[in-house]
Design a protein around this motif. Structure first.
Motif, short mmCIF file in Angstrom:
data_model
loop_
_atom_site.label_atom_id
_atom_site.label_comp_id
_atom_site.label_asym_id
_atom_site.label_seq_id
_atom_site.Cartn_x
_atom_site.Cartn_y
_atom_site.Cartn_z
N GLU A 154 0.81 -1.23 0.00
CA GLU A 154 0.00 0.00 0.00
C GLU A 154 0.84 1.28 0.00
N THR A 155 1.97 1.27 0.69
CA THR A 155 2.84 2.45 0.72
C THR A 155 3.40 2.72 -0.67
N TYR A 156 3.88 1.67 -1.32
CA TYR A 156 4.42 1.79 -2.68
C TYR A 156 3.33 2.24 -3.64
N ARG A 157 2.16 1.64 -3.52
CA ARG A 157 1.02 2.00 -4.38
C ARG A 157 0.69 3.48 -4.23
N LYS A 158 0.61 3.95 -2.99
CA LYS A 158 0.28 5.36 -2.73
C LYS A 158 1.35 6.29 -3.31
N GLN A 159 2.62 5.91 -3.19
CA GLN A 159 3.69 6.73 -3.77
C GLN A 159 3.53 6.86 -5.28
N LEU A 160 3.19 5.75 -5.93
CA LEU A 160 3.00 5.76 -7.38
C LEU A 160 1.79 6.60 -7.78
N VAL A 161 0.71 6.48 -7.05
CA VAL A 161 -0.50 7.28 -7.33
C VAL A 161 -0.20 8.76 -7.12
N ASP A 162 0.46 9.10 -6.01
CA ASP A 162 0.79 10.51 -5.73
C ASP A 162 1.71 11.08 -6.81
N ALA A 163 2.68 10.28 -7.25
CA ALA A 163 3.57 10.72 -8.33
C ALA A 163 2.78 10.93 -9.63
N GLY A 164 1.77 10.09 -9.87
CA GLY A 164 0.91 10.26 -11.04
C GLY A 164 0.15 11.57 -10.99
N TYR A 165 -0.40 11.89 -9.82
CA TYR A 165 -1.11 13.16 -9.67
C TYR A 165 -0.17 14.34 -9.95
N LYS A 166 1.04 14.23 -9.46
CA LYS A 166 2.03 15.30 -9.69
C LYS A 166 2.36 15.39 -11.19
N ASN A 167 2.50 14.25 -11.84
CA ASN A 167 2.83 14.24 -13.27
C ASN A 167 1.78 14.93 -14.11
N ILE A 168 0.51 14.71 -13.81
CA ILE A 168 -0.54 15.27 -14.69
C ILE A 168 -0.60 16.78 -14.63
N GLU A 169 0.04 17.39 -13.63
CA GLU A 169 0.08 18.85 -13.57
C GLU A 169 0.77 19.42 -14.82
N ARG A 170 1.70 18.64 -15.40
CA ARG A 170 2.40 19.10 -16.62
C ARG A 170 1.44 19.32 -17.78
N PHE A 171 0.28 18.67 -17.72
CA PHE A 171 -0.66 18.71 -18.84
C PHE A 171 -1.84 19.66 -18.60
N GLU A 172 -1.75 20.46 -17.53
CA GLU A 172 -2.79 21.45 -17.30
C GLU A 172 -2.73 22.49 -18.41
N LEU A 173 -3.87 23.01 -18.79
CA LEU A 173 -3.98 23.91 -19.94
C LEU A 173 -3.00 25.08 -19.85
N LYS A 174 -2.92 25.74 -18.71
CA LYS A 174 -2.02 26.91 -18.55
C LYS A 174 -0.58 26.52 -18.84
N HIS A 175 -0.13 25.38 -18.32
CA HIS A 175 1.26 24.94 -18.56
C HIS A 175 1.48 24.65 -20.04
N MET A 176 0.51 24.02 -20.66
CA MET A 176 0.66 23.68 -22.08
C MET A 176 0.70 24.94 -22.94
N ILE A 177 -0.14 25.91 -22.65
CA ILE A 177 -0.12 27.16 -23.40
C ILE A 177 1.22 27.85 -23.23
N ASP A 178 1.70 27.93 -21.99
CA ASP A 178 3.00 28.56 -21.73
C ASP A 178 4.11 27.86 -22.50
N ASP A 179 4.07 26.54 -22.51
CA ASP A 179 5.11 25.79 -23.22
C ASP A 179 5.05 26.02 -24.73
N TYR A 180 3.85 26.11 -25.29
CA TYR A 180 3.72 26.41 -26.72
C TYR A 180 4.27 27.80 -27.03
N LEU A 181 3.95 28.75 -26.18
CA LEU A 181 4.45 30.11 -26.40
C LEU A 181 5.98 30.14 -26.30
N LYS A 182 6.55 29.41 -25.38
CA LYS A 182 8.00 29.33 -25.25
C LYS A 182 8.60 28.70 -26.50
#
Length: 190
Positions: A154-182
């Motif tokens: 369960e500890t390992y599973r939770k770490q993987l899930v939490d890391a997944g939540y952190k990863n998806i932040e890269r795909f938030e619309l604001k980040h994607m727009i900023d990256d396209y502009l860059k």
């Protein structure tokens, strides 16, 4: 509250563990491989495979019969958006052993639903997952089976899930727009 009735409407018992695959019968999706993972797991994991997307083809069903795992298959044909979210959020893990992808949206969809991901180690899956998934060779059923069993911790599973939540932040619309502009050397704040 919504998940269990949606699962029930698709003929899925919410109390029965399952792994999820989303995709078509196209050979590059490597759907048949999931049957070999279940076969490799044997009695060490008693759950089922839920294939969401296109209907199961006769070749897959024949392989399931040969491996004697036909009773461990669930099919959710073209689930609605809400149904797909319910499947992702109820699955023990999302398994994506694809041989090639243009991007690999299902990986981040699963992460957004708090589901651990076990995917192919072929690009772009490791890049899309942001190292927040387990990656194995898409022809090594034993490695995928071992990865699934590792999620019992369960500890390992939770770490993987939490890391997944952190990863998806890269795909938030604001980040994607900023990256396209860059990319076009424009100031994102202008």
């Amino acid at each position: 509250e919504k998940r269990n009735p949606l699962l029930l409407a698709m003929g899925i018992n919410a109390n029965e563990p399952f792994i999820l695959h989303v995709g078509t019968e196209h050979p590059r999706k490597n759907r048949n491989f999931l049957l070999h993972i279940i076969d490799e797991l044997g009695a060490s994991w008693s759950g089922k495979i839920c294939f969401a997307g296109m209907p199961l083809d006769t070749k897959l069903l024949e392989i399931a019969k040969q491996l004697n795992v036909q009773d461990r298959i669930i099919s959710a044909v073209k689930p609605s958006h809400e149904g797909l979210v319910a499947l992702y959020s109820a699955a023990e893990a999302f398994i994506f052993p694809s041989l090639s992808e243009g991007f690999g949206w299902p990986v981040i969809e699963a992460q957004a639903c708090g589901t651990p991901v076990i995917a192919s180690n072929f690009e772009p899956m490791p890049e899309v997952s942001g190292s927040a998934a387990l990656h194995e060779h898409p022809k090594d059923a034993k490695a995928f089976a071992k990865a699934l069993l590792a999620l019992k911790d369960e500890t390992y599973r939770k770490q993987l899930v939490d890391a997944g939540y952190k990863n998806i932040e890269r795909f938030e619309l604001k980040h994607m727009i900023d990256d396209y502009l860059k990319l076009y050397d424009l100031d994102a704040d202008e």
